[in-house]
Design a protein around this motif. Structure first.
Motif, short mmCIF file in Angstrom:
data_model
loop_
_atom_site.label_atom_id
_atom_site.label_comp_id
_atom_site.label_asym_id
_atom_site.label_seq_id
_atom_site.Cartn_x
_atom_site.Cartn_y
_atom_site.Cartn_z
N LEU A 533 0.83 -1.21 0.00
CA LEU A 533 0.00 0.00 0.00
C LEU A 533 0.86 1.25 0.00
O LEU A 533 0.61 2.20 -0.77
N ASN A 534 1.85 1.26 0.86
CA ASN A 534 2.70 2.45 0.98
C ASN A 534 3.45 2.73 -0.31
O ASN A 534 3.61 3.89 -0.71
N MET A 535 3.91 1.68 -0.98
CA MET A 535 4.61 1.89 -2.25
C MET A 535 3.65 2.40 -3.32
O MET A 535 4.01 3.26 -4.14
N CYS A 536 2.42 1.89 -3.32
CA CYS A 536 1.41 2.39 -4.27
C CYS A 536 1.13 3.87 -4.03
O CYS A 536 0.98 4.66 -4.98
N ILE A 537 1.06 4.27 -2.76
CA ILE A 537 0.84 5.68 -2.42
C ILE A 537 2.03 6.52 -2.88
O ILE A 537 1.87 7.61 -3.44
N GLN A 538 3.24 5.98 -2.67
CA GLN A 538 4.45 6.72 -3.05
C GLN A 538 4.54 6.95 -4.56
O GLN A 538 4.96 8.01 -5.01
N GLN A 539 4.14 5.96 -5.34
CA GLN A 539 4.33 6.07 -6.80
C GLN A 539 3.13 6.69 -7.51
O GLN A 539 3.19 6.94 -8.72
N ALA A 540 2.05 6.97 -6.78
CA ALA A 540 0.84 7.47 -7.43
C ALA A 540 1.11 8.78 -8.17
O ALA A 540 1.74 9.71 -7.64
N ALA A 541 0.65 8.84 -9.41
CA ALA A 541 0.83 10.05 -10.22
C ALA A 541 -0.17 11.12 -9.77
O ALA A 541 -1.05 10.88 -8.93
N LYS A 542 -0.04 12.31 -10.33
CA LYS A 542 -0.85 13.44 -9.88
C LYS A 542 -2.34 13.25 -10.15
O LYS A 542 -3.18 13.83 -9.45
N ASP A 543 -2.70 12.43 -11.15
CA ASP A 543 -4.13 12.21 -11.40
C ASP A 543 -4.78 11.33 -10.34
O ASP A 543 -5.99 11.12 -10.36
N ASN A 544 -3.98 10.83 -9.40
CA ASN A 544 -4.53 10.06 -8.28
C ASN A 544 -4.55 10.85 -6.98
O ASN A 544 -4.85 10.28 -5.91
N MET A 545 -4.23 12.15 -7.02
CA MET A 545 -4.11 12.92 -5.78
C MET A 545 -5.42 13.00 -5.01
O MET A 545 -5.43 12.94 -3.77
N LYS A 546 -6.53 13.10 -5.70
CA LYS A 546 -7.83 13.14 -4.99
C LYS A 546 -8.10 11.82 -4.29
O LYS A 546 -8.65 11.80 -3.18
N LEU A 547 -7.69 10.73 -4.94
CA LEU A 547 -7.85 9.42 -4.30
C LEU A 547 -6.94 9.32 -3.08
O LEU A 547 -7.33 8.74 -2.05
N LEU A 548 -5.75 9.89 -3.18
CA LEU A 548 -4.84 9.89 -2.03
C LEU A 548 -5.45 10.66 -0.86
O LEU A 548 -5.42 10.20 0.29
#
Length: 857
Positions: A533-548
């Protein structure tokens, strides 16, 4: 005093009786230690006494001389050597006499006690005839029992001194070459084919295993070396399985200690010998046969790496020479799985897979052609799960070593077969398939990165499907694969969109379900899922910021729920996830800061997971910057407590790191808290019980604080610089220099330069004159680094050159002749030149900066 009755009662199940006798023994030990020892030695040697009291007497004697603390051991040795010589002689003789006891357990205890006394006597030559006396016991028509115990004693002496040498390497020389020769003579005698007693042969083989580290002179002499190989080879075919197992353990140790003496002719013989036991012998012996080839491969990997640097000894490359014979044998072993084996199982099949992996690293490309026929023939075998699992394991084992251009077409053609194996009815096939996919994502992510559209659409659904239903171990492997896959695309974290963007929501949703599985405590599944999970959060691109951002309330709820359960162990994992979310969201986390800090305070109050909560606070400080000052009154007590918690290295290290975060975030608003923080940091540097790993962090922290509070740091300048000088004076003697010491020394000196740089920048321009008395100390350390060409790291080189530029820049307006001369000493040009020629661009840039600053002088 009836010592026999006391020793008997010391083993009484009644607590009161036992503790009373233990207290009597302790009182005698303290009040009259020489009488204590001689009384126990007489009990051990007396054949008319009960076996249990004799054994306990021997163990107490042994433990009297036993300590892993060098200071305590020195006190024991000094006391022993100050006893009446008649007492010492009686104790020694009683123990030697007991080696001939007809009772195995008694003579075994005596052998241990002799070895323990030898560990304090041999270093100072206080028992000079010990080895000769033991040799006499073995060779002069002694009984089989005496020979067995004496050989056992030789082994105990070697192993005891080897253990102590781990904490004091000088003790390795306690056994002289002459004494080693005498021991080896007795040991070889006991291992010879003519020796008919297997107890003696087993004791001799075990003794050789422990004595090999002291046999370098013997291995250099061909006739002695061949004799050792001869008796070990004979023992390897003994009719006693224990002897065969230890004989192969000796071969493993010989491969580690004396690889250069393994000639092609010897190895040809050992190839056949090891094949016989691997294929036909008891599993214990077969495992040692496989361990021998694992060790050969490891030695050749290490030699190859060393040759890349030094170009010295060239290995025989036995891994490559015998590859065509080893691979078929190992593939046969791969199908010897256990029906319900798990991750803790160690059997022939698991050992064969490990050996195949090491051979792959040792030989590289050639192994592919040897293994591939087996993989191709058996990977499609859906009738026999053993062969299918073995084929997948073989494939997964050779992924590290061969070049990617060789493996790429094989991975591309075989990936679907492995993914489909995740649905196989046998759990071991699924387990190995999930491990292999994880290795592909770890070692060969470039293949997936090169064509993400082709691979991700297939990989992600295949990996997520088993997470709801399969065993914890399989799912932990899959989480590892997802982690590796996400890590392969972490370069897209600052991009508008990335190849993993469209899968982010479903991956995170699935992993959040995994962490709540009832069996998530098994096989570290919960940890694996949070790590993914943490690695997925780390690599998330800017189009996933709302999901973050939407994940923050989810993790807040999880942390709140975990706090309601005092036995919950997930608090630290959730804090780590919130830390990474905070780092990714930066200023956007401000909306949740009150809720987060409230929960972190509760975590601190549990006195558990303090490190993780501190790191999460550090991330929040970096995001909120000076706004975090609102939390300081409540946060400070927890920070101070963590800084003072020198017993917990990780907690104290995290707290020091948070001080650095506060310095960078609060800047001058840190000043009201600086007095107390600096006082504690100063005390910690002087605390000998604090792990040395924390001290470079503290020195760097001085620089951070100086940068933050500027001229206010002047009141701490004297003691901060003095601590830097003391740290710079640490120069270990040459005999203590090893890779760990060199790494630490580089880290320590780099942190000193960090401290100096922060102070220089913090004090300039108005109070820089206060630093002038310390310039000489700075340049003295710079000179030390300039002279240490062999050991300095590139990072240290960059720091040392950078501080010269900082001094030139800071003192430019007030530069006097003395300062100018200090900055232009003869070692400076050479140091700058080394930085200019560094392979690292950052170091070359610092060199350019310093050159420009010096030119302006």
């Amino acid at each position: 005093m009836d010592i026999t009755q006391i020793l008997a009662n010391a083993q009484n199940p009644n607590d009161e009786i036992r503790k009373n006798c233990e207290a009597q023994l302790e009182q005698l030990k303290v009040s009259n230690p020489s009488l204590f020892l001689v009384t126990l030695a007489r009990e051990l040697a007396n054949n008319e006494r009960p076996q249990n009291t004799r054994i306990l007497a021997g163990l107490i004697v042994k433990n009297f001389f036993n300590s892993r603390d060098l200071g305590v051991l020195a006190q024991i040795a000094n006391a022993w050597h100050s006893f009446d010589p008649a007492v010492v002689a009686e104790v020694r003789q009683a123990l030697l006499t007991t080696l001939s006891s007809p009772i195995h357990a008694v003579r075994h205890t005596a052998a241990q006690a002799v070895a323990q006394i030898a560990s304090v006597d041999l270093p100072g030559k206080h028992w000079p005839d010990l080895i000769q006396n033991l040799l006499t016991l073995v060779t002069q028509n002694a009984s089989a029992e005496t020979r067995e115990a004496t050989l056992e004693c030789f082994g105990f002496i070697c192993s005891t001194i080897t253990d102590l040498a781990e904490i004091n390497p000088a003790l390795q020389n306690s056994i002289s070459e002459g004494e080693s020769d005498l021991m080896l003579t007795a040991i070889v005698q006991g291992m010879r084919q003519e020796e008919q007693n297997n107890e003696v042969k087993f004791a001799a083989s075990t003794a050789l295993l422990n004595a090999l580290e002291y046999s370098s002179k013997n291995f250099k002499a061909e006739n002695e070396r061949m004799m050792i190989f001869k008796v070990v080879s004979e023992a390897a075919v003994c009719n006693d399985v224990r002897v065969r197992e230890v004989a192969f353990q000796c071969l493993v140790k010989i491969a580690v200690e004396y690889y250069e003496f393994l000639s092609p002719s010897i190895m040809q013989y050992l190839l056949q010998l090891s094949f016989d036991v691997i294929k036909k012998d008891d599993e214990k012996v077969a495992l040692q046969g496989l361990e021998f080839w694992c060790t050969i491969a490891e030695q050749e990997i290490d030699l190859r790496d060393a040759e890349a640097e030094a170009g010295d000894f060239t290995g025989y490359e036995f891994s490559l020479k015998f590859l065509q014979f080893l691979v078929p044998m190992l593939c046969e072993c791969l199908v010897r799985q256990e029906e319900h084996q798990d991750e803790d199982t160690w059997n022939v099949a698991m050992a064969a897979g490990t050996c195949l992996g090491l051979l792959s690293q040792a030989v590289g490309n050639p192994i592919v052609g040897q293994v591939l026929p087996f993989v191709n023939a058996q990977s499609q075998n859906n009738e026999n799960w053993r062969f299918k699992e073995a084929a997948i394991l073989a494939f997964g084992s050779i992924l590290d070593g061969p070049e990617e251009k060789v493996l790429a077409p094989i991975i591309e053609s075989g990936l679907m077969t492995i993914l489909n194996s995740l649905q196989h009815p046998h759990s071991l096939v699924k387990d190995t398939a999930s491990w292999t996919i994880g290795r592909i994502c770890d070692l060969h992510a470039d293949i997936i990165q090169g064509n993400p559209e082709r691979y991700l659409d297939v990989l992600i659904p295949a990996l997520l499907a088993p997470l709801a239903k399969d065993s914890a171990h399989i799912c932990a492997n899959i989480c590892w694969a997802i982690h590796n896959l996400a890590q392969a695309f972490e370069d897209f974290s600052e991009a508008g969109s990335g190849p993993m963007s469209k899968f982010f929501q479903v991956i995170v949703h699935t992993l959040l379900q995994v962490v709540d599985r009832p069996d998530s405590d098994e096989n570290n599944l919960r940890i694996a899922a949070y790590t993914a999970l943490n690695m997925c959060i780390q690599q998330a691109a800017k189009d996933n910021m709302k999901l973050l951002e939407a994940l923050v309330p989810v993790f807040i709820d999880k942390l709140r729920a975990s706090l309601a359960d005092p036995n919950s162990t997930v608090k630290g994992l959730i804090c780590s996830s919130l830390q990474i979310l905070t780092q990714r969201l930066d200023r956007a986390i401000a909306n949740y800061s009150d809720a987060l800090m409230t929960l972190y305070f509760v975590v601190f109050n549990t006195n558990r997971f303090t490190e993780e909560a501190l790191l999460a606070c550090g991330a929040l400080i970096s995001s909120l910057k000076q706004q975090f000052v609102n939390y300081m009154p409540s946060f400070k007590p927890y920070l101070i407590a963590a800084l003072q918690n020198t017993q917990e290295t990780q907690t104290c290290s995290a707290a020091v790191g948070v001080v650095g975060d506060l310095a960078r975030g609060l800047e001058d608003k840190l000043a009201p808290y600086a007095d107390e923080i600096m006082h504690i940091l100063h005390a910690n540097l002087g605390n000998d019980k604090l792990s040395r790993a924390v001290k470079p962090l503290i020195l760097t922290c001085f620089g951070d604080i100086a940068m933050a509070i500027g001229v206010e740091f002047e009141k701490y300048l004297s003691f901060a610089c003095n601590m830097c000088v003391q740290a710079a004076a640490i120069i270990p003697p040459p005999e203590q220099m090893n890779d760990d010491v060199i790494d630490y020394l580089n880290q320590l000196r780099e942190s000193i330069f960090d401290a100096y740089t922060g102070m220089i920048h913090g004090l300039k321009p108005t109070r820089i004159a206060a630093f002038q008395p310390y310039v000489e100390n700075v340049m003295r350390l710079v000179e030390l680094v300039a002279m240490d060409v062999e050991n300095r790291s590139d990072d240290l080189l960059r720091s040392s050159v950078g501080v010269i530029g900082d001094l030139a820049s800071a003192f430019k307006p007030v530069l006097g002749p003395v300062l100018k001369q200090a900055l232009m000493l003869q070692f400076v040009p050479g140091l700058i030149s080394a930085a200019e020629n560094s392979k690292k661009g950052s170091t070359r840039a610092v060199a350019k900066y310093t050159v420009n600053e010096l030119r302006l002088l």
